[in-house]
Scaffold this motif. Structure first.
Motif, PDB file in Angstrom:
ATOM      1  N   ASP A 125       1.030  -1.833  -0.391  1.00 60.99           N
ATOM      2  CA  ASP A 125       0.164   0.143   0.188  1.00 60.99           C
ATOM      3  C   ASP A 125       1.048   1.164  -0.163  1.00 60.99           C
ATOM      4  O   ASP A 125       0.631   2.181  -0.853  1.00 60.99           O
ATOM      5  N   LEU A 126       1.904   0.996   0.753  1.00 62.21           N
ATOM      6  CA  LEU A 126       3.220   2.568   1.077  1.00 62.21           C
ATOM      7  C   LEU A 126       3.696   3.019  -0.498  1.00 62.21           C
ATOM      8  O   LEU A 126       3.473   3.685  -1.068  1.00 62.21           O
ATOM      9  N   TYR A 127       4.070   1.443  -1.201  1.00 67.70           N
ATOM     10  CA  TYR A 127       4.484   1.682  -2.570  1.00 67.70           C
ATOM     11  C   TYR A 127       3.771   1.847  -3.990  1.00 67.70           C
ATOM     12  O   TYR A 127       3.958   2.749  -4.386  1.00 67.70           O
ATOM     13  N   ALA A 128       1.970   1.749  -3.150  1.00 65.77           N
ATOM     14  CA  ALA A 128       1.614   2.489  -4.163  1.00 65.77           C
ATOM     15  C   ALA A 128       1.297   3.833  -4.073  1.00 65.77           C
ATOM     16  O   ALA A 128       0.887   4.764  -5.245  1.00 65.77           O
ATOM     17  N   ASP A 129       1.164   4.327  -2.604  1.00 67.80           N
ATOM     18  CA  ASP A 129       0.702   5.847  -2.609  1.00 67.80           C
ATOM     19  C   ASP A 129       1.973   6.796  -2.878  1.00 67.80           C
ATOM     20  O   ASP A 129       1.780   8.260  -3.483  1.00 67.80           O
ATOM     21  N   ALA A 130       2.733   5.897  -2.804  1.00 64.50           N
ATOM     22  CA  ALA A 130       4.628   6.948  -3.251  1.00 64.50           C
ATOM     23  C   ALA A 130       4.200   7.053  -4.880  1.00 64.50           C
ATOM     24  O   ALA A 130       4.903   8.366  -5.478  1.00 64.50           O
ATOM     25  N   ILE A 131       3.949   5.956  -5.562  1.00 65.58           N
ATOM     26  CA  ILE A 131       3.561   6.513  -6.710  1.00 65.58           C
ATOM     27  C   ILE A 131       2.211   7.557  -7.675  1.00 65.58           C
ATOM     28  O   ILE A 131       2.460   8.372  -7.755  1.00 65.58           O
ATOM     29  N   LEU A 132       1.234   7.134  -6.424  1.00 64.45           N
ATOM     30  CA  LEU A 132       0.228   7.823  -7.022  1.00 64.45           C
ATOM     31  C   LEU A 132       1.197   9.776  -6.047  1.00 64.45           C
ATOM     32  O   LEU A 132       0.012  10.487  -7.398  1.00 64.45           O
ATOM     33  N   ASP A 133       1.521   9.679  -5.431  1.00 64.88           N
ATOM     34  CA  ASP A 133       2.264  11.325  -4.747  1.00 64.88           C
ATOM     35  C   ASP A 133       3.125  11.891  -5.384  1.00 64.88           C
ATOM     36  O   ASP A 133       3.077  13.132  -6.149  1.00 64.88           O
ATOM     37  N   ALA A 134       3.593  11.013  -6.743  1.00 67.29           N
ATOM     38  CA  ALA A 134       4.640  11.558  -7.558  1.00 67.29           C
ATOM     39  C   ALA A 134       3.323  11.679  -8.527  1.00 67.29           C
ATOM     40  O   ALA A 134       4.542  12.472  -9.911  1.00 67.29           O
ATOM     41  N   ILE A 135       2.346  11.875  -8.971  1.00 67.71           N
ATOM     42  CA  ILE A 135       1.738  11.954  -9.844  1.00 67.71           C
ATOM     43  C   ILE A 135       0.998  13.414 -10.402  1.00 67.71           C
ATOM     44  O   ILE A 135      -0.245  12.990  -8.951  1.00 67.71           O
ATOM     45  N   ASP A 136       1.173  13.977 -11.013  1.00 62.56           N
ATOM     46  CA  ASP A 136       0.037  15.245 -10.534  1.00 62.56           C
ATOM     47  C   ASP A 136      -0.581  15.114 -12.157  1.00 62.56           C
ATOM     48  O   ASP A 136      -1.381  16.675 -12.357  1.00 62.56           O
ATOM     49  N   ALA A 137      -0.091  14.833 -13.596  1.00 59.78           N
ATOM     50  CA  ALA A 137      -1.295  14.175 -14.637  1.00 59.78           C
ATOM     51  C   ALA A 137      -1.426  13.045 -14.626  1.00 59.78           C
ATOM     52  O   ALA A 137       0.056  12.443 -14.840  1.00 59.78           O
ATOM     53  N   PRO A 138      -2.074  12.428 -15.099  1.00 58.07           N
ATOM     54  CA  PRO A 138      -2.262  11.184 -16.459  1.00 58.07           C
ATOM     55  C   PRO A 138      -0.875  10.906 -16.358  1.00 58.07           C
ATOM     56  O   PRO A 138      -0.641  11.600 -17.886  1.00 58.07           O
ATOM     57  N   VAL A 139      -0.920   9.602 -16.453  1.00 51.83           N
ATOM     58  CA  VAL A 139       1.088   9.421 -16.830  1.00 51.83           C
ATOM     59  C   VAL A 139       0.793   7.777 -17.829  1.00 51.83           C
ATOM     60  O   VAL A 139      -0.452   6.878 -16.926  1.00 51.83           O
ATOM     61  N   ILE A 140       1.817   7.385 -18.558  1.00 52.08           N
ATOM     62  CA  ILE A 140       1.937   5.291 -18.349  1.00 52.08           C
ATOM     63  C   ILE A 140       2.920   5.753 -17.750  1.00 52.08           C
ATOM     64  O   ILE A 140       4.535   5.996 -17.600  1.00 52.08           O
ATOM     65  N   LEU A 141       2.283   4.629 -17.027  1.00 54.56           N
ATOM     66  CA  LEU A 141       3.214   4.519 -15.716  1.00 54.56           C
ATOM     67  C   LEU A 141       3.768   2.615 -16.045  1.00 54.56           C
ATOM     68  O   LEU A 141       3.283   1.560 -16.446  1.00 54.56           O
ATOM     69  N   VAL A 142       4.955   2.905 -16.258  1.00 55.09           N
ATOM     70  CA  VAL A 142       5.999   1.967 -16.257  1.00 55.09           C
ATOM     71  C   VAL A 142       6.816   1.057 -15.350  1.00 55.09           C
ATOM     72  O   VAL A 142       7.009   1.863 -14.084  1.00 55.09           O
ATOM     73  N   GLY A 143       6.277   0.158 -14.838  1.00 53.38           N
ATOM     74  CA  GLY A 143       6.899  -1.025 -13.856  1.00 53.38           C
ATOM     75  C   GLY A 143       7.851  -1.700 -14.307  1.00 53.38           C
ATOM     76  O   GLY A 143       7.618  -2.522 -15.027  1.00 53.38           O
ATOM     77  N   HIS A 144       8.881  -2.311 -13.563  1.00 52.02           N
ATOM     78  CA  HIS A 144       9.921  -3.733 -13.745  1.00 52.02           C
ATOM     79  C   HIS A 144       9.871  -4.629 -12.659  1.00 52.02           C
ATOM     80  O   HIS A 144       9.584  -4.314 -11.785  1.00 52.02           O
ATOM     81  N   SER A 145       9.825  -6.222 -13.259  1.00 56.40           N
ATOM     82  CA  SER A 145       9.689  -6.971 -12.272  1.00 56.40           C
ATOM     83  C   SER A 145       9.090  -6.403 -11.565  1.00 56.40           C
ATOM     84  O   SER A 145       7.595  -6.634 -11.642  1.00 56.40           O
ATOM     85  N   MET A 146       9.401  -7.063  -9.881  1.00 58.29           N
ATOM     86  CA  MET A 146       7.713  -7.085  -8.866  1.00 58.29           C
ATOM     87  C   MET A 146       7.323  -5.951  -9.242  1.00 58.29           C
ATOM     88  O   MET A 146       6.365  -5.619  -8.287  1.00 58.29           O
ATOM     89  N   ALA A 147       7.759  -4.106  -9.746  1.00 57.98           N
ATOM     90  CA  ALA A 147       7.145  -3.460  -9.944  1.00 57.98           C
ATOM     91  C   ALA A 147       6.068  -3.125 -10.074  1.00 57.98           C
ATOM     92  O   ALA A 147       4.551  -2.580 -10.390  1.00 57.98           O
ATOM     93  N   GLY A 148       5.198  -4.579 -10.922  1.00 56.15           N
ATOM     94  CA  GLY A 148       4.492  -4.519 -11.804  1.00 56.15           C
ATOM     95  C   GLY A 148       2.937  -5.037 -10.847  1.00 56.15           C
ATOM     96  O   GLY A 148       1.728  -4.445 -10.995  1.00 56.15           O
ATOM     97  N   PHE A 149       3.611  -4.826  -9.358  1.00 60.36           N
ATOM     98  CA  PHE A 149       2.175  -5.100  -8.327  1.00 60.36           C
ATOM     99  C   PHE A 149       2.089  -4.008  -7.984  1.00 60.36           C
ATOM    100  O   PHE A 149       0.653  -3.548  -7.701  1.00 60.36           O
ATOM    101  N   PRO A 150       3.199  -3.149  -7.700  1.00 58.20           N
ATOM    102  CA  PRO A 150       2.850  -1.586  -7.223  1.00 58.20           C
ATOM    103  C   PRO A 150       2.050  -0.927  -8.261  1.00 58.20           C
ATOM    104  O   PRO A 150       1.508   0.104  -7.554  1.00 58.20           O
ATOM    105  N   ILE A 151       2.820  -1.084  -9.464  1.00 58.30           N
ATOM    106  CA  ILE A 151       1.648  -0.268 -10.151  1.00 58.30           C
ATOM    107  C   ILE A 151       0.307  -0.325 -10.575  1.00 58.30           C
ATOM    108  O   ILE A 151      -0.438   0.256 -10.730  1.00 58.30           O
ATOM    109  N   SER A 152       0.188  -2.082 -10.007  1.00 64.53           N
ATOM    110  CA  SER A 152      -1.268  -2.493 -10.863  1.00 64.53           C
ATOM    111  C   SER A 152      -1.871  -1.813  -9.448  1.00 64.53           C
ATOM    112  O   SER A 152      -2.839  -1.828  -9.639  1.00 64.53           O
ATOM    113  N   ALA A 153      -2.008  -2.049  -7.893  1.00 57.82           N
ATOM    114  CA  ALA A 153      -2.053  -1.419  -6.956  1.00 57.82           C
ATOM    115  C   ALA A 153      -2.743   0.362  -6.868  1.00 57.82           C
ATOM    116  O   ALA A 153      -3.491   0.415  -6.233  1.00 57.82           O
TER     117      ALA A 153
END
Length: 237
Positions: free
Chosen positions: A52-80
Motif C-alpha cells: 500500500d505504501l508503494y502504491a501511495d508513493a507512486i500516486l503522490d508522484a503523479i500530478d497529471a495522467p501518466v503512462i506508468l511503467v513497472g519493471h519486475s516486482m513493480a508490476g504489483f505496486p503499479i497495479s495497486a
C-alpha cells in the motif's frame, strides 16, 4: 507529448532508468523515475514498507495522467496504484514484470512459475524483514548481457528489498481492469522465466505484447530499444 513515470524492481532504485530517461527525453517525452520507499535515496525503514505504501508513493508522484511503467516486482505496486486511482494512469506497461492476479501475492506468483532461477541469488536478512541479491551472482542472473561498467555501477547501488510488499496478496477490481495495459517480454530473462512471462500474458491481445531479446535488465542492456517500445505504445489508448 507522452508523459512517463518509471518504477524500478526489487533492490533497485530510480538510478536504473537513467539511460532510458535520456532516450525518452531526447524523443521529446516527459519522463521521470522515482525511488520507492526504502529504496535508493529514500530512507523509509524496511520494516515499515508495505504494498500500500508503494502504491501511495507512486500516486503522490503523479500530478497529471501518466503512462506508468513497472519493471519486475513493480508490476504489483503499479497495479495497486491503478486500483486506487485509475484516473491518474493513462496506461500500465509491464517490463518483464509480474502481471498480478487478484488474491495472489508476488511470492505466490513466483512460486507458480515453472522455474525458480533467482532463488540462489537471494540472501534473506537475519531478521526476516528483507532480502538482498548476492553480488557474486547478479551478473549471471540479472545482467549477463550488460557492460562491465554498467554491472559494476549496479552492484554498487543495489540495496535490500522489503519482503512484506511481496508477500501481500493484491486485490484488484474493475477499477484496475479499466486501465489499458501493455507488456514487454524479455526473451533472455534469467530471473522471471520467459515462458512464464508468456503464460502471464497468454490471453492479452497480441498487439499489447512486445519482446526484447535481452536479459532481465533491458534498461541497462538495451535502453534505446526499450525506450522505443515505450514510445511505440504511447499513442495507443
Amino acid at each position: 507529448m507522452p508523459r512517463f513515470l518509471l518504477i524500478h524492481g526489487s533492490c533497485h532504485g530510480a538510478w536504473c532508468w537513467r539511460d532510458v530517461l535520456t532516450a525518452l527525453h531526447r524523443a521529446g517525452a516527459e519522463a521521470r523515475a522515482i525511488d520507492l520507499p526504502s529504496h535508493g535515496a529514500d530512507r523509509t525503514p524496511l520494516a515499515d514498507v508495505t504494498l500500500d505504501l508503494y502504491a501511495d508513493a507512486i500516486l503522490d508522484a503523479i500530478d497529471a495522467p501518466v503512462i506508468l511503467v513497472g519493471h519486475s516486482m513493480a508490476g504489483f505496486p503499479i497495479s495497486a496504484a491503478a486500483e486506487k486511482a485509475p484516473g491518474k494512469i493513462r496506461s500500465l506497461v509491464y517490463v518483464c514484470a509480474y502481471a498480478p492476479v487478484t488474491g495472489l501475492s508476488l511470492v505466490d506468483m513466483r512460486r507458480a512459475a515453472p522455474r525458480q532461477p533467482l532463488l540462489d541469488t537471494i540472501v534473506k536478512s537475519e531478521d526476516g524483514v528483507s532480502f538482498s541479491f548476492d553480488p557474486e551472482k547478479v551478473r549471471e542472473t540479472l545482467f549477463h548481457d550488460c557492460s562491465d561498467e554498467a554491472v559494476a555501477d549496479a552492484k554498487a547501488r543495489l540495496g535490500p528489498q522489503p519482503i512484506l510488499p511481496q508477500a501481500t496478496p493484491i486485490a484488484l477490481s474493475a477499477r484496475y481492469a479499466s486501465v489499458p495495459k501493455r507488456y514487454i517480454r524479455c526473451l533472455q530473462d534469467r530471473a522471471i522465466p520467459p515462458e512464464y512471462q508468456a503464460t502471464m500474458t497468454a490471453d492479452w491481445p497480441a498487439d499489447r505484447v512486445d519482446t526484447l531479446d535481452c536479459s532481465h535488465s533491458p534498461f541497462l542492456a538495451q535502453p534505446e530499444a526499450l525506450a522505443a517500445l515505450l514510445l511505440k505504445g504511447a499513442d495507443t489508448p
